[in-house]
Design a protein around this motif. Sequence first.
Motif, PDB file in Angstrom:
ATOM      1  N   MET A 267      16.682   7.236 -24.194  1.00 50.52           N
ATOM      2  CA  MET A 267      17.871   5.915 -24.101  1.00 50.52           C
ATOM      3  C   MET A 267      17.227   4.899 -25.145  1.00 50.52           C
ATOM      4  O   MET A 267      16.054   4.688 -25.374  1.00 50.52           O
ATOM      5  CB  MET A 267      17.797   5.811 -22.720  1.00 50.52           C
ATOM      6  N   ASP A 268      18.490   4.297 -25.453  1.00 52.65           N
ATOM      7  CA  ASP A 268      18.167   3.383 -26.471  1.00 52.65           C
ATOM      8  C   ASP A 268      19.249   2.094 -26.431  1.00 52.65           C
ATOM      9  O   ASP A 268      20.391   2.252 -27.086  1.00 52.65           O
ATOM     10  CB  ASP A 268      18.234   3.901 -27.881  1.00 52.65           C
ATOM     11  N   PHE A 269      18.925   1.098 -25.359  1.00 53.31           N
ATOM     12  CA  PHE A 269      20.021   0.171 -25.375  1.00 53.31           C
ATOM     13  C   PHE A 269      19.447  -1.004 -24.220  1.00 53.31           C
ATOM     14  O   PHE A 269      18.440  -0.911 -23.865  1.00 53.31           O
ATOM     15  CB  PHE A 269      21.051   0.582 -24.426  1.00 53.31           C
ATOM     16  N   GLY A 270      20.267  -1.995 -24.388  1.00 47.79           N
ATOM     17  CA  GLY A 270      19.858  -3.324 -23.703  1.00 47.79           C
ATOM     18  C   GLY A 270      20.570  -2.988 -22.421  1.00 47.79           C
ATOM     19  O   GLY A 270      21.649  -2.298 -22.163  1.00 47.79           O
ATOM     20  N   CYS A 271      19.950  -3.925 -21.442  1.00 48.31           N
ATOM     21  CA  CYS A 271      20.557  -3.675 -19.958  1.00 48.31           C
ATOM     22  C   CYS A 271      21.656  -4.698 -19.715  1.00 48.31           C
ATOM     23  O   CYS A 271      21.747  -5.953 -20.569  1.00 48.31           O
ATOM     24  CB  CYS A 271      19.461  -3.524 -18.852  1.00 48.31           C
ATOM     25  N   GLU A 272      22.475  -4.617 -18.746  1.00 54.48           N
ATOM     26  CA  GLU A 272      23.519  -5.363 -18.341  1.00 54.48           C
ATOM     27  C   GLU A 272      22.828  -6.566 -17.643  1.00 54.48           C
ATOM     28  O   GLU A 272      21.757  -6.633 -17.234  1.00 54.48           O
ATOM     29  CB  GLU A 272      24.518  -4.682 -17.452  1.00 54.48           C
ATOM     30  N   ALA A 273      23.576  -7.726 -17.722  1.00 55.40           N
ATOM     31  CA  ALA A 273      23.285  -8.989 -16.774  1.00 55.40           C
ATOM     32  C   ALA A 273      23.486  -8.578 -15.437  1.00 55.40           C
ATOM     33  O   ALA A 273      24.448  -8.185 -15.234  1.00 55.40           O
ATOM     34  CB  ALA A 273      23.952 -10.103 -17.477  1.00 55.40           C
ATOM     35  N   PHE A 274      22.977  -9.242 -14.810  1.00 47.00           N
ATOM     36  CA  PHE A 274      22.893  -9.511 -13.411  1.00 47.00           C
ATOM     37  C   PHE A 274      22.466 -10.972 -12.868  1.00 47.00           C
ATOM     38  O   PHE A 274      21.231 -11.041 -13.170  1.00 47.00           O
ATOM     39  CB  PHE A 274      22.586  -8.325 -12.543  1.00 47.00           C
ATOM     40  N   PRO A 275      23.139 -11.512 -11.942  1.00 47.79           N
ATOM     41  CA  PRO A 275      22.697 -13.016 -11.810  1.00 47.79           C
ATOM     42  C   PRO A 275      21.486 -13.046 -10.898  1.00 47.79           C
ATOM     43  O   PRO A 275      21.001 -14.266 -10.801  1.00 47.79           O
ATOM     44  CB  PRO A 275      23.790 -13.582 -11.038  1.00 47.79           C
ATOM     45  N   ASP A 276      20.773 -12.063 -10.181  1.00 49.46           N
ATOM     46  CA  ASP A 276      20.107 -12.166  -9.378  1.00 49.46           C
ATOM     47  C   ASP A 276      18.945 -10.839  -9.419  1.00 49.46           C
ATOM     48  O   ASP A 276      19.638  -9.955  -9.690  1.00 49.46           O
ATOM     49  CB  ASP A 276      20.408 -12.213  -7.869  1.00 49.46           C
ATOM     50  N   ALA A 277      17.813 -11.345  -9.851  1.00 48.98           N
ATOM     51  CA  ALA A 277      16.837 -10.050 -10.060  1.00 48.98           C
ATOM     52  C   ALA A 277      15.531 -10.584  -9.597  1.00 48.98           C
ATOM     53  O   ALA A 277      15.047 -11.444  -9.222  1.00 48.98           O
ATOM     54  CB  ALA A 277      16.591  -9.950 -11.744  1.00 48.98           C
ATOM     55  N   THR A 278      14.893  -9.204  -9.093  1.00 41.87           N
ATOM     56  CA  THR A 278      13.480  -9.278  -8.547  1.00 41.87           C
ATOM     57  C   THR A 278      12.403  -8.569  -9.369  1.00 41.87           C
ATOM     58  O   THR A 278      12.918  -7.148  -9.626  1.00 41.87           O
ATOM     59  CB  THR A 278      13.391  -8.780  -7.069  1.00 41.87           C
ATOM     60  N   ILE A 279      11.581  -8.928  -9.581  1.00 37.99           N
ATOM     61  CA  ILE A 279      10.222  -8.459 -10.527  1.00 37.99           C
ATOM     62  C   ILE A 279       9.281  -7.937  -9.615  1.00 37.99           C
ATOM     63  O   ILE A 279       8.897  -8.821  -8.774  1.00 37.99           O
ATOM     64  CB  ILE A 279       9.840  -9.318 -11.699  1.00 37.99           C
ATOM     65  N   PHE A 280       9.178  -6.772  -9.515  1.00 36.11           N
ATOM     66  CA  PHE A 280       8.160  -6.113  -8.413  1.00 36.11           C
ATOM     67  C   PHE A 280       7.230  -5.213  -8.903  1.00 36.11           C
ATOM     68  O   PHE A 280       7.502  -4.551  -9.728  1.00 36.11           O
ATOM     69  CB  PHE A 280       9.051  -5.757  -7.211  1.00 36.11           C
ATOM     70  N   ARG A 281       6.093  -5.274  -8.394  1.00 35.31           N
ATOM     71  CA  ARG A 281       5.064  -4.324  -8.452  1.00 35.31           C
ATOM     72  C   ARG A 281       3.877  -4.177  -7.332  1.00 35.31           C
ATOM     73  O   ARG A 281       3.491  -5.142  -6.672  1.00 35.31           O
ATOM     74  CB  ARG A 281       3.995  -4.563  -9.664  1.00 35.31           C
ATOM     75  N   ILE A 282       3.807  -2.729  -6.872  1.00 34.94           N
ATOM     76  CA  ILE A 282       2.641  -2.607  -5.810  1.00 34.94           C
ATOM     77  C   ILE A 282       1.427  -2.360  -6.571  1.00 34.94           C
ATOM     78  O   ILE A 282       1.260  -1.535  -7.255  1.00 34.94           O
ATOM     79  CB  ILE A 282       2.915  -1.124  -5.169  1.00 34.94           C
ATOM     80  N   GLY A 283       0.747  -3.529  -6.513  1.00 30.58           N
ATOM     81  CA  GLY A 283      -0.710  -3.572  -7.284  1.00 30.58           C
ATOM     82  C   GLY A 283      -1.944  -3.051  -6.424  1.00 30.58           C
ATOM     83  O   GLY A 283      -2.049  -3.157  -5.195  1.00 30.58           O
ATOM     84  N   ARG A 284      -2.684  -2.303  -7.227  1.00 33.86           N
ATOM     85  CA  ARG A 284      -3.896  -1.669  -6.287  1.00 33.86           C
ATOM     86  C   ARG A 284      -5.178  -2.345  -6.999  1.00 33.86           C
ATOM     87  O   ARG A 284      -5.532  -2.264  -8.403  1.00 33.86           O
ATOM     88  CB  ARG A 284      -4.138  -0.135  -6.426  1.00 33.86           C
ATOM     89  N   GLU A 285      -5.902  -3.053  -6.017  1.00 31.12           N
ATOM     90  CA  GLU A 285      -6.999  -3.839  -6.524  1.00 31.12           C
ATOM     91  C   GLU A 285      -8.252  -2.709  -6.735  1.00 31.12           C
ATOM     92  O   GLU A 285      -8.257  -1.585  -6.113  1.00 31.12           O
ATOM     93  CB  GLU A 285      -7.444  -4.759  -5.423  1.00 31.12           C
ATOM     94  N   PRO A 286      -9.312  -2.967  -7.547  1.00 35.14           N
ATOM     95  CA  PRO A 286     -10.352  -2.041  -7.710  1.00 35.14           C
ATOM     96  C   PRO A 286     -11.108  -1.774  -6.490  1.00 35.14           C
ATOM     97  O   PRO A 286     -11.802  -0.513  -6.262  1.00 35.14           O
ATOM     98  CB  PRO A 286     -11.447  -2.870  -8.559  1.00 35.14           C
ATOM     99  N   ASP A 287     -11.121  -2.514  -5.334  1.00 34.22           N
ATOM    100  CA  ASP A 287     -11.782  -2.205  -4.040  1.00 34.22           C
ATOM    101  C   ASP A 287     -10.876  -1.471  -3.201  1.00 34.22           C
ATOM    102  O   ASP A 287     -11.371  -0.988  -2.088  1.00 34.22           O
ATOM    103  CB  ASP A 287     -12.188  -3.519  -3.503  1.00 34.22           C
ATOM    104  N   GLY A 288      -9.567  -0.850  -3.773  1.00 31.16           N
ATOM    105  CA  GLY A 288      -8.750  -0.147  -2.820  1.00 31.16           C
ATOM    106  C   GLY A 288      -7.700  -0.805  -1.785  1.00 31.16           C
ATOM    107  O   GLY A 288      -6.810  -0.227  -1.325  1.00 31.16           O
TER     108      GLY A 288
END
Length: 445
Positions: free
Chosen positions: A352-373
Motif C-alpha cells: 500500500m502506498d497512500f496518505g490516510c484520510e483526515a478524522f477530527p478525533d484520534a487516539t494514539i495507543f500502545r500496550i507497552g511492556r516493561e523490562p520487569d514484565g
Amino acid sequence: MSFQPVYVPVGVPTFHLETAQEQFDRSIAALRGVDESFVCPDKMLLSLDDLRAYLDGVRPDLIVFQNLTFANAAYMAEVLRRFDCPMLLWTLREPAGDGGRLRLNSLTGAYSAANTLRAFDDRPFVYAFGAPEEEKVLSAVRAAVQAAKVKSAMRSLKLSAVGHTPQGFGFGRALDAELMSVFGVELESIEARELIDMAKGYSDEECAEYLRRSECATCGLDKTPEKNRLDHARLYKAYTDYVHSHNIGALASRCWPDFFTDFGTPVCAVLSLLNDAGVAAACEADVYGALSMWVGMQLSGEPVFFGDPVALDEDEGTITFWHCGAAACSLARRDTGATIGVHPNRKIGPAMDFGCEAFPDATIFRIGREPDGSFRFFIAEGAALDKPKQFIGTSIVVRTDLDSRMIVEDSVREGFEPHFAVVKGRHGEALEALADLFGFEVCRY
C-alpha cells in the motif's frame, strides 16, 4: 452469552432512607441511560441477606458497586468472594451539611470498600465520585462499560504470531503463558514458511476470487507485475484460510526478509486487507502491537493505523506515523484511494502506498511492556489532519492535544516501543479505565 453489567447498591437502614431511595432511583435511570442492559435490583440492598439473595441471581461481567449509605467491609467482601470481574466503585455526594443529620455517608463507605479491594490481592477497579446526573460520573460509567466489554472479549481472543520478530525487534515478542495469564488471550504460533508453502500450493484458479477482491479494494494493482499479482492472491488466500480455520482475531506477522527472499512478493497488502476484514494485523511480528490494534478496533469499530513515529513538526504540533505499506484500504484518502505501490526498501510490490484520510478525533495507543514484565498504556489524543502521503508507504499525520515535542521527548526517554496504533475517535478515558481494570500504569500525553 451477552455482556451483563450489574448494579450493586448497598447501605444500612440507620441512615436517611428517603434520600437514599431518591439516589437509588436516579442512579438506575443514569445507568440504564448509558447501557439499557444494566441489571438492577428492585430495592436497595440494606442488609447482607438482601445482598446475598440478589447476587444469587446475577452473572456479572461488570459490577457497579455503590454505597447508597455507609456499609461496612462485609458487603464488598461478599461480592469479592463470589465474583472476579471488572468493578466500578461509585461514591455519591453527601447532601450539603446544615448542622443536622449525616444522611448518606457514602464516602466513608467507599473508603471501606476500597480498603477491602486492596486486601483482596490488590484487586484493580475504576472509581467515580459524584451525583447520578453529573457528566463526570456518566463518562466514567461509559468508559467502564466499554473497558469491561473489551476485557471480556479478550478472553475469547486468539492471537497468532506468524514467524519470529526480526533481529533487533524483540520488543514485539510475547510468551503464550504471559498473554494468557495477564490478558486472557490465547497465543498461537506458526512459522511464516508454513503459510508461504500453503500459498505456493494454490493454483491460479483457486486464487482468482482473492485477486478480484484485491483489485476491487485497491487502485493500481494492474501496474504490479503479473507474477507478483498472482503470488499476492495466493498469499491472500493462504492467510485468509488460516485465519478462518483457526479462528484468529488478531495477527502479528513476520514480513521481511522472508517474503522477499523466499517468496518474492511482500505480505504488506495482505495485512492491509485483513485489517479491513476485521482482523487486527500487525507487521514485523509485533504481538503487543497487534493486541493494541485489536483493542483500538474494539473501541472504534473500525480498522486502525499501525506504524512508526517518524517525523515531528513543532510549529504544526504534529507527529507523523508511517509504515512500509500495510494500512487498511478503508483508511486511504478519498481523492487517491488505496493506491498500490512497491515496498520502499525492496522495491517489490504490491504494498500500500497512500496518505490516510483526515478524522477530527484520534487516539494514539500502545500496550507497552516493561523490562520487569509489567505493562503500561501509552495514550495520547488529537486529530488526524488532511495531509497527502508523506513518504513511500502509508502515513498519517496527527496533531496532538498536548505539545508534540514534549510527547516525543518524554516517550523516548521513557523507553516506549516504536510501533503505535492510531485509532479513530477519542478513547482515552475508556483506555484509562481498561488500564485500571488490569492494574496497569497509564502514561497519558
